[in-house]
Write a protein that holds these residues in place. Structure first.
Motif, PDB file in Angstrom:
ATOM      1  N   ILE A 282       0.846  -1.185   0.000  1.00  0.00           N
ATOM      2  CA  ILE A 282       0.000   0.000   0.000  1.00  0.00           C
ATOM      3  C   ILE A 282       0.889   1.246   0.000  1.00  0.00           C
ATOM      4  CG2 ILE A 282      -0.173  -0.035   2.537  1.00  0.00           C
ATOM      5  CD1 ILE A 282      -3.036   1.044   2.232  1.00  0.00           C
TER       6      ILE A 282
ATOM      7  N   GLN B  49       0.500   7.515   0.932  1.00  0.00           N
ATOM      8  CA  GLN B  49      -0.626   8.457   0.984  1.00  0.00           C
ATOM      9  C   GLN B  49      -1.926   7.726   1.334  1.00  0.00           C
ATOM     10  OE1 GLN B  49      -1.032  10.973  -2.456  1.00  0.00           O
ATOM     11  NE2 GLN B  49      -2.925  11.916  -1.753  1.00  0.00           N
ATOM     12  N   SER B  50      -2.167   6.576   0.694  1.00  0.00           N
ATOM     13  CA  SER B  50      -3.381   5.803   0.991  1.00  0.00           C
ATOM     14  C   SER B  50      -3.368   5.335   2.451  1.00  0.00           C
ATOM     15  CB  SER B  50      -3.470   4.590   0.063  1.00  0.00           C
ATOM     16  OG  SER B  50      -3.573   4.996  -1.287  1.00  0.00           O
TER      17      SER B  50
ATOM     18  N   THR C  55      -4.155   8.288   4.758  1.00  0.00           N
ATOM     19  CA  THR C  55      -5.557   8.706   4.651  1.00  0.00           C
ATOM     20  C   THR C  55      -6.469   7.739   5.413  1.00  0.00           C
ATOM     21  OG1 THR C  55      -5.140   9.649   2.456  1.00  0.00           O
ATOM     22  CG2 THR C  55      -7.430   9.200   3.036  1.00  0.00           C
TER      23      THR C  55
ATOM     24  N   GLN D 130     -13.513   5.242  -1.752  1.00  0.00           N
ATOM     25  CA  GLN D 130     -12.280   5.451  -2.540  1.00  0.00           C
ATOM     26  C   GLN D 130     -11.347   4.248  -2.447  1.00  0.00           C
ATOM     27  OE1 GLN D 130     -10.133   8.933  -1.269  1.00  0.00           O
ATOM     28  NE2 GLN D 130      -8.432   8.616  -2.689  1.00  0.00           N
ATOM     29  N   PHE D 131     -11.422   3.526  -1.312  1.00  0.00           N
ATOM     30  CA  PHE D 131     -10.573   2.348  -1.086  1.00  0.00           C
ATOM     31  C   PHE D 131     -11.468   1.125  -0.858  1.00  0.00           C
ATOM     32  CE2 PHE D 131      -8.504   6.117   0.701  1.00  0.00           C
ATOM     33  CZ  PHE D 131      -7.340   6.148  -0.056  1.00  0.00           C
TER      34      PHE D 131
ATOM     35  N   GLN E  93      -7.920  -3.011   1.092  1.00  0.00           N
ATOM     36  CA  GLN E  93      -6.937  -1.961   1.387  1.00  0.00           C
ATOM     37  C   GLN E  93      -7.144  -1.394   2.791  1.00  0.00           C
ATOM     38  OE1 GLN E  93      -8.108   0.200  -2.260  1.00  0.00           O
ATOM     39  NE2 GLN E  93      -5.917   0.402  -2.690  1.00  0.00           N
TER      40      GLN E  93
END
Length: 715
Positions: A664, A667-668, A671, A697-698, A702
């Protein structure tokens, strides 16, 4: 070293829980208390002193008459990472000196020693300098003249309590009735020690008695149905072992004979071949098997009637020590009784000892001729109450006619009670039938209310029913009191009308039909699964054992291999869930067996419908190790990326080297974890609120990956 018994059990022996009474016995020993432990063969006696030996300071000295057992147990202990050694006649003087120095320097936790060796030379004096913390006396029935295997040299063991009064003693045996137990405690000087009696029930043993006709033919058919399974055939004579073994070899079976008339080197060679699975069948006198810790013996046949119930139970107990099903067959003919009686009469034993031997032989005869559940007979012999038939013996599979015999039982019990529990079989029958012979009149028994209440039954009928009451545990017998019958708690319940009694209807011997030749048919559950993977693992175990010069079961038992073949573990954590695999066993053999499982499944992939749980993770791991991305792995396997990520997280938990953080981007990760902290959501919580907060968004894979990395501190 672990500080708790459960930790030691898991680390060194690979088991998650104790068998009944083991934990209580260990606690008793840890509290410096003496005790007597009765557990059947294969019931787990060794754990009761081996765990305390690990946990207690100092050396545990194990006194055992069985050289083969010493060697076996020391090999197994070393294989589990426990420092142990033995002292017996097989060692050279140099080897013995080295072991004695190890004991003095505190380098051993357990030392096995024969009683003869203990009291020879200055060995007994050395005990004072060895920091002994516990004495374990195995086969402790050998100290009692009432036991079935009395050994005079064991009598010297009463010196232990005299010279080391503050060191606890744990005495252990697989076979001792109530009389023998009392004598063991008395001879060892621990009369007030607590006695632990585990259940003698071995439900995995299938019990059958067959008529002694065409024995070789029956045996051949039996073994053909037990192909490639190890077994022992016990014979009365040395010549018998040779004849039977030769016959089986001529029929194409891997068989050898074993008896005391062979040279020591030849006996040792045959025993090693059997332990290492190089031969399938041993035909032996009782000289073979004492203390053999071979866990995968699947059947026992008695070619001749044993001399007593204790020996019989100990010998059949050598089958199915791993808890998996095993078959036992006893051939019986009246000539066996005549031969055994002659052998007793020809011995130079005192007359009182001959009487005991005859009485014990008679109980064995009663077992062979019984019309009631055979397991109930065995358990009642060791004073264990049983309420139900076992369903796993030939009598239960072919039940006889039963009837309510409560009144008959009450008459017999009343006769025992009113004579102050001092009469044996003949006198009791005479009282019940109203016989006015000299003994009856001399004791005044003709004035008892019970006198003559059973005149409606013939003497042979009463004898049959009294034997059934004895075999069913409704009454006890005291061999040390001229075989007088004794009442027990069950007796008193029957007398008060609180318990009913069912017996098998008497049939005169002349009317009895010849018993059919019975071959075991029904099997208990938990059968060992002998599929292709099991055989592959068994071959690997054999190759490793040969290279290490140890018996295969020292590495893993058949039961452990069977569970391994079914679970198909592919990681350290999964492998350690298999019963019998502790830390040391995994360190030595774990990866080799995992690789064998992986290799097998590449060529023989299991069907989707029965895919072993670990194998889907294995496929993901192999593709990931080859460098494929999560997306590509998902495409190749026809699964979602969420599923593949869950596989990788599980594999990481199981100890595989997987860099979750690399799956991963930063940034993800930042967040997702920031939002999770604001909502106070953790990896095991419902993730839908977080999924919606992040505007979908994920994906869930994730999100869970980020939370696992955050909470577990993976980098």
């Amino acid at each position: 070293m672990p500080v708790h018994k459960s930790d030691a059990l898991k680390k060194y022996f690979g088991y998650d829980s104790f068998r009944p009474q083991q934990a209580e016995i260990i606690d008793n020993v840890m509290a410096d208390k003496d005790c007597l432990v009765l557990m059947p063969t294969g019931g787990g006696k060794s754990i009761c002193f081996q765990i305390p030996a690990i946990l207690r300071p100092g050396l545990t000295v194990v006194i055992s008459p069985l050289i083969a057992l010493m060697k076996d147990q020391v090999e197994a202990l070393k294989g589990n990472g426990i420092p142990a050694a033995f002292l017996n006649s097989t060692l050279s003087a140099t080897e013995a000196d080295q072991i004695m120095w190890q004991a003095k320097l505190g380098e051993l936790k357990l030392l096995y020693i024969a009683p003869e060796r203990l009291f020879s030379g200055n060995t007994f004096d050395f005990l004072r300098s060895w920091n002994v913390g516990l004495f374990a006396i195995d086969e402790s029935h050998c100290i009692s003249s009432w036991g079935h295997d009395f050994r005079p040299e064991y009598r010297q063991l009463n010196a232990l309590k005299k010279h080391f009064p503050n060191i606890p003693i744990i005495a252990l045996t697989a076979t001792a009735d109530r009389v023998t137990r009392r004598d063991i405690l008395k001879q060892l000087g621990i009369e007030h020690a607590e006695t632990f009696v585990a259940s003698f029930d071995r439900p995995n043993l299938n019990l059958t008695v067959s008529p002694g006709r065409k024995r070789i033919e029956q045996i051949r058919r039996f073994i053909s149905k037990h192909e490639n399974k190890a077994g022992i055939i016990y014979c009365l004579s040395r010549k018998g072992t040779e004849t039977v073994a030769t016959s089986l070899k001529n029929a194409g079976f891997k068989a050898e004979y074993y008896h005391a008339g062979m040279g020591a080197e030849q006996r040792s060679k045959v025993q090693e071949q059997f332990l290492k699975d190089d031969i399938q069948i041993i035909v032996a006198t009782i000289a073979f098997g004492m203390g053999i810790d071979k866990s995968n013996v699947r059947w026992i046949i008695h070619y001749n009637l044993p001399s007593n119930v204790e020996s019989f139970y100990q010998e059949i107990g050598r089958a199915g020590r791993d808890g998996s099903p095993a078959d036992t067959v006893l051939f019986y003919s009246y000539m066996d009784i005549i031969t055994r009686q002659d052998m007793i009469n020809q011995t130079e034993q005192p007359e009182i000892q001959k009487e005991v031997l005859h009485a014990k032989l008679n109980r064995m005869k009663q077992y062979a001729e019984a019309d009631i559940c055979r397991r109930r007979i065995l358990l009642s012999y060791f004073n264990e109450a049983v309420d139900q038939d076992c369903g796993n013996c030939d009598v239960c599979r072919n039940p006889r006619t039963r009837f309510d015999a409560t009144i008959i039982a009450q008459k017999a019990l009343s006769g025992i009670a009113r004579t102050d529990q001092k009469v044996a079989m003949g006198m009791l029958i005479d009282i019940l039938r109203g016989s006015r012979n000299r003994n009856i009149l001399q004791h005044g028994y003709d004035r008892l209310p019970t006198f003559g209440v059973g005149a409606d039954l013939r003497a042979e009928e009463w004898a049959e029913y009294i034997i059934q009451l004895l075999n069913s545990g409704v009454i006890d017998i005291a061999y040390d009191e001229a075989h007088a019958f004794k009442l027990n708690p069950v007796s008193r319940q029957v007398l008060k009308g609180e318990r009913s009694v069912e017996l098998v209807k008497f049939i005169p011997l002349s009317e009895r039909k010849a018993k059919e030749e019975l071959i075991p048919q029904e099997k208990p559950k938990q059968e060992i699964v002998r599929d292709a993977l099991f055989e592959r693992l068994r071959l690997l175990r054999k190759q490793m054992a040969d290279a290490m010069a140890v018996p295969p079961y020292v590495i893993f038992s058949d039961a452990t291999l069977s569970e391994m073949a079914q679970k198909r573990p592919v990681s350290e954590a999964q492998m350690k869930t298999v019963s019998g695999i502790g830390a040391e066993k995994y360190r030595r053999y774990g990866e080799v067996f995992i690789n064998e499982i992986l290799s097998f499944d590449k060529v023989n992939p299991p069907a989707k419908t029965r895919l072993a749980k670990g194998m889907t993770y294995t496929e993901t791991l192999e593709l990931f190790t080859e460098g494929y991305s999560v997306k590509v792995i998902a495409e190749k396997r026809g699964l979602s990326t969420v599923t593949i990520l869950s596989h990788l997280i599980k594999l990481k938990d199981d100890g595989h080297e997987i860099n979750l953080k690399a799956l991963i981007d930063d940034q993800s990760y930042q967040t997702i974890t920031k939002a999770a902290q604001e909502m106070n959501i953790r990896k095991d919580d419902a993730l839908k609120p977080l999924f919606e907060l992040l505007n979908e968004q994920f994906d869930y894979g994730q999100i869970r990956l980020a939370l696992v990395i955050m909470e577990e501190g993976y980098h």
